[in-house]
Design a protein around this motif. Structure first.
Motif, short mmCIF file in Angstrom:
data_model
loop_
_atom_site.label_atom_id
_atom_site.label_comp_id
_atom_site.label_asym_id
_atom_site.label_seq_id
_atom_site.Cartn_x
_atom_site.Cartn_y
_atom_site.Cartn_z
N PRO A 39 0.82 -1.21 0.00
CA PRO A 39 0.00 0.00 0.00
C PRO A 39 0.86 1.27 0.00
CG PRO A 39 -0.67 -1.52 1.73
CD PRO A 39 0.63 -2.02 1.21
N GLU A 40 0.25 2.35 -0.40
CA GLU A 40 0.87 3.68 -0.32
C GLU A 40 -0.04 4.55 0.53
OE1 GLU A 40 2.88 7.09 -3.23
OE2 GLU A 40 2.16 5.18 -4.03
N ALA A 41 0.55 5.33 1.43
CA ALA A 41 -0.25 6.13 2.34
C ALA A 41 0.47 7.42 2.71
CB ALA A 41 -0.56 5.33 3.61
N GLN A 42 -0.33 8.42 3.07
CA GLN A 42 0.18 9.70 3.55
C GLN A 42 -0.35 9.95 4.95
OE1 GLN A 42 -0.14 13.09 0.79
NE2 GLN A 42 -0.98 11.64 -0.73
N LEU A 43 0.49 10.56 5.77
CA LEU A 43 0.03 10.97 7.10
C LEU A 43 0.70 12.27 7.50
CD1 LEU A 43 2.26 10.35 9.62
CD2 LEU A 43 1.75 8.01 8.92
N MET A 44 0.03 12.98 8.40
CA MET A 44 0.55 14.24 8.93
C MET A 44 0.64 14.15 10.44
SD MET A 44 -1.26 14.65 6.03
CE MET A 44 -2.92 15.11 6.49
N ILE A 45 1.81 14.49 10.99
CA ILE A 45 2.00 14.57 12.43
C ILE A 45 2.10 16.05 12.79
CG2 ILE A 45 3.45 13.93 14.39
CD1 ILE A 45 4.52 11.59 12.74
N THR A 46 1.12 16.54 13.55
CA THR A 46 1.12 17.96 13.94
C THR A 46 1.46 18.16 15.41
OG1 THR A 46 -1.27 17.81 14.30
CG2 THR A 46 -0.52 18.60 12.14
N ASP A 47 1.42 17.13 16.21
CA ASP A 47 1.74 17.22 17.63
C ASP A 47 3.25 17.05 17.80
OD1 ASP A 47 2.10 16.98 20.34
OD2 ASP A 47 0.70 15.32 20.61
N PRO A 48 3.97 18.08 18.26
CA PRO A 48 5.43 17.97 18.39
C PRO A 48 5.88 16.87 19.36
CG PRO A 48 4.71 20.26 18.55
CD PRO A 48 3.48 19.42 18.63
N ALA A 49 5.01 16.48 20.31
CA ALA A 49 5.38 15.45 21.28
C ALA A 49 5.21 14.04 20.74
CB ALA A 49 4.56 15.61 22.57
N LEU A 50 4.53 13.92 19.59
CA LEU A 50 4.17 12.58 19.12
C LEU A 50 5.36 11.75 18.62
CD1 LEU A 50 1.63 10.91 19.06
CD2 LEU A 50 1.12 11.80 16.78
N PRO A 51 6.35 12.31 17.92
CA PRO A 51 7.49 11.47 17.50
C PRO A 51 8.15 10.73 18.66
CG PRO A 51 7.53 13.53 16.29
CD PRO A 51 6.45 13.67 17.34
N ARG A 52 8.35 11.42 19.78
CA ARG A 52 8.94 10.77 20.94
C ARG A 52 8.04 9.66 21.44
NH1 ARG A 52 7.98 11.41 26.30
NH2 ARG A 52 9.68 10.85 27.77
N ARG A 53 6.75 9.92 21.55
CA ARG A 53 5.81 8.93 22.07
C ARG A 53 5.74 7.71 21.14
NH1 ARG A 53 0.44 11.90 22.46
NH2 ARG A 53 -0.27 9.83 23.14
N ILE A 54 5.82 7.94 19.84
CA ILE A 54 5.78 6.82 18.90
C ILE A 54 6.98 5.92 19.09
CG2 ILE A 54 5.96 6.21 16.45
CD1 ILE A 54 4.26 8.70 15.84
N LEU A 55 8.16 6.52 19.31
CA LEU A 55 9.37 5.72 19.51
C LEU A 55 9.31 4.92 20.80
CD1 LEU A 55 11.98 8.34 18.32
CD2 LEU A 55 11.51 6.14 17.23
N LEU A 56 8.69 5.47 21.84
CA LEU A 56 8.66 4.79 23.13
C LEU A 56 7.56 3.75 23.24
CD1 LEU A 56 9.35 7.84 25.48
CD2 LEU A 56 10.97 6.08 24.70
N ASN A 57 6.40 4.00 22.61
CA ASN A 57 5.27 3.07 22.71
C ASN A 57 4.43 3.25 21.45
OD1 ASN A 57 3.16 1.40 23.42
ND2 ASN A 57 2.87 2.29 25.46
N PRO A 58 4.87 2.67 20.32
CA PRO A 58 4.26 3.01 19.02
C PRO A 58 2.77 2.73 18.91
CG PRO A 58 5.79 1.16 18.83
CD PRO A 58 6.00 1.76 20.18
#
Length: 413
Positions: A39-58
């Motif tokens: 599949p091909e998909a697009q997403l937008m992350i607007t919450d600056p805290a979310l990259p850290r949270r994704i790495l810790l508990n995806p």
């Protein structure tokens, strides 16, 4: 720093399909081989805290990020495609070591999460099912069948497929008038009422949801079936009676592996010597895994979809015989697509009943559930069990009679 770390993880981990990401600082990135690999998909992350949270508990961070609006997608197909890419990538073994270690820890401790005392069992059921039944009516069919439908052909409506499911279950129970049937996890009473009405049996349905209990009793009274169907607010462990048949549809997912032995021991104990049971449950054709922590927190606390290898030893130790096993593939994802269409059509009404966060939570759940079947090895098991191997016919023709030559035991009613 966290954005760069997440970019590195995506660059290493996405091995199928193509994922296009806009990060909170405006940077864009594309990951995966593309070119027809998935599949091909697009997403937008607007919450600056979310990259850290994704790495810790995806899994938790992605679900909560979508619920809270910090993670968004241009279309529903993008959400579906992203979850498919994520599911396939997670199974590739190329995720960072800390993520793999955290997943391994959840697998090893899953029994603690599934420990179901009587108090916990009731509280967990109330979390998901003590929502007004008017909400569930917005995306299910009139009978409120909140389990996998049986699509005997592609043209079937959801209503027809749910009716086919109930008829198929009735056939496997080998019913005749006057038999006593226990329905463990009876929901809003649809199956119990169908069995009583169509096959002349007496049904006792048990649930831990007060909302479902009241709805089921009201439906029985409205249909004039209160003399043949009784509904109780009762845990299966407290059932004292004996029954000719036991059916449990979509409930074993809430039992928890530590309670499987007690569950099948109880079924053996309440079944008559020539009794028959039918257990209809979500499982997997993979080795044992673990439910997403997001699902555990927001959707099904204590829930679990087992591998069959986790089920059969308990059935054997309970002294029960597996008389028939059917594996449904492709039926639940089709059921979920119907629910999704109806949910979207009634989204404004859901929002009026709850709020935007609830709408996004349920939409994420419905799409993620579909992906668990298409890409993560989930299937639907129908396991016919008995105390004696001769309690059901030796061959399966009784389940599929030729037109005009219906020899199903259930049709003697």
């Amino acid at each position: 720093m966290w954005i760069r770390a997440l970019q590195a993880v995506l660059d290493r981990g996405i091995r199928q399909g193509r994922l296009h990401v806009r990060f909170p600082d405006g940077r864009m990135g594309s990951y995966g081989p593309g070119a027809g690999t998935g599949p091909e998909a697009q997403l937008m992350i607007t919450d600056p805290a979310l990259p850290r949270r994704i790495l810790l508990n995806p899994q938790m961070a992605l679900g909560e990020g979508y619920m809270d609006g910090g993670l968004s997608f241009p279309s529903d197909d993008d959400l579906r495609g992203f979850l498919q890419i994520a599911a396939r990538s997670a199974q590739s073994g190329r995720l960072p070591l800390p993520m793999r270690l955290a997943h391994g820890l959840r697998v090893r401790t899953k029994g603690l999460m599934q420990w179901n005392t009587l108090h916990l069992a009731r509280r967990r059921v109330q979390h998901h099912y003590d929502i007004p039944d008017a909400f569930y009516a917005l995306f299910m069919e009139e009978d409120l069948q909140y389990t996998c439908a049986y699509f005997r052909d592609d043209a079937m409506t959801l209503e027809a497929a749910q009716a086919a499911k109930m008829a198929h279950i009735a056939a496997k129970l080998c019913l005749r008038p006057g038999l006593r049937v226990l329905d463990i996890g009876c929901g809003w009473g649809g199956l119990a009422l169908y069995l009583a009405r169509a096959h002349g049996v007496h049904v006792t349905g048990i649930t831990l949801s007060q909302v479902q209990l009241e709805a089921a009793r009201s439906r029985a009274a409205a249909m004039g079936l209160s003399d043949r169907v009784a509904f109780r607010l009762q845990d299966y462990r407290h059932v004292p009676d004996r029954f000719d048949r036991v059916v449990s549809v979509g409930m074993m997912e809430h039992v928890g592996v530590p309670q499987y032995q007690a569950y099948f021991d109880k079924i053996h104990g309440v079944l008559a010597e020539d009794g028959v049971g039918l257990i209809h449950f979500i499982g997997r054709h993979t080795p044992p895994r673990v439910l997403s922590p997001w699902f555990q927190k927001y959707i099904f606390p204590g829930g679990y979809a087992p591998a069959f290898s986790e089920v059969i030893p308990r059935v054997e130790r309970a002294g029960l015989v597996v008389a028939d096993l059917e594996v449904w593939r492709g039926h639940y994802e089709r059921t979920l697509r119907h629910w999704q269409q109806r949910f979207r059509a009634n989204e404004p009404r859901v929002r009026d009943m709850f709020d935007d966060r609830f709408v996004r939570m349920w939409w994420y759940y419905l799409i993620a559930a579909e992906v668990s079947f298409t890409d993560m090895g989930m299937v639907l098991f129908q396991m016919q069990i008995a105390r004696r191997s001769d309690a059901v016919p030796r061959v399966r023709e009784y389940l599929y009679p030729a037109p005009g030559d219906d020899q199903r035991p259930s049709d003697t009613a």
